[in-house]
Design a protein around this motif. Sequence first.
Motif: not given
Length: 274
Positions: A195-212
Amino acid sequence: MERTPAPLRQALEEGDTLTLRQLLEEVHPQDLLALWDELGGEHRYILLTLLPKGKAAEVFANLPSEAQAEYLKTLPPWRVRELLEELSLDDLADALQAVEAEDAALARRLKEALDPETRAEVEELTRYEEDEAGGLMTPEYVAVREGMTVEEVIRFLRRAAPDAETIYYLYVVDEEGRLKGVLSLRDLIVADPRTRVAEIQNPKVVHVRTDTDQEEVARLMADYDFTVLPVVDGEGRLVGIVTVDDVLDVLEEEATEDIHRLAAVDVPDLVYSQ
Ligand code: ATP
Ligand code: MG
């Protein structure tokens, strides 16, 4: 809080290095930290010198910054070198900032002793505000590309794992280093190797910025139940991860500040103000 375990106390008092070394092979760094305050300065110094280096680094990373600066000045040079090697980059950057505040020349010397790559990473980290995600993060994450197969990722992980802060989450980045997805180690292990990573990844990543702000980071972790959050720069490029242990330290400090603030409230004023 528990009193110093008798065998450890006895070995410390008798200066019985052999027994101490044996006891310290077994001790958990957190257990030492729990009794740190009741130890005398000399015994603390001995422990930091005799502990196996990995544990010494873990104890060191949890000490207040003034104490860290003091130890980097006074511990034997070989131990200082080991500590600098063992600390994760976020803890290393914090410790060097603590030294810098007191002894800029020493901070410079310590930085010069780092290998060039580590030094560059530490300098990068010290640019960020202490109370923002950038100041809490470490660049020791695992990043993979969408086109890689699960099999390739697992092979890559074997090499990357020893230096990574965590391998439970893998972040997917594009050729510019922009954050595109996330997958867990479990997602990886249960997938077919082709399987390719593209098929199993979750594209909605909860993330923060360096200045959060760090409080916002803590809130997101609590809300989403993630123990790790990726940090991106202004262009959306992945630059680090914040792990829950660092956030817990923040919350603890803030709770303590709040308690002090409450304790300082003038009660009669409150009572009579209506
Ligand atoms: P599960 O709890 O479903 O068994 P798990 O044990 O593999 O999953 P968890 O840590 O519970 O892993 O994560 C659940 C899912 O959340 C994983 O599929 C992972 O890809 C995803 N995930 C992890 N971090 C983030 C993030 N920052 N944003 C969005 N999703 C994420
Ligand atoms: Mg889970």
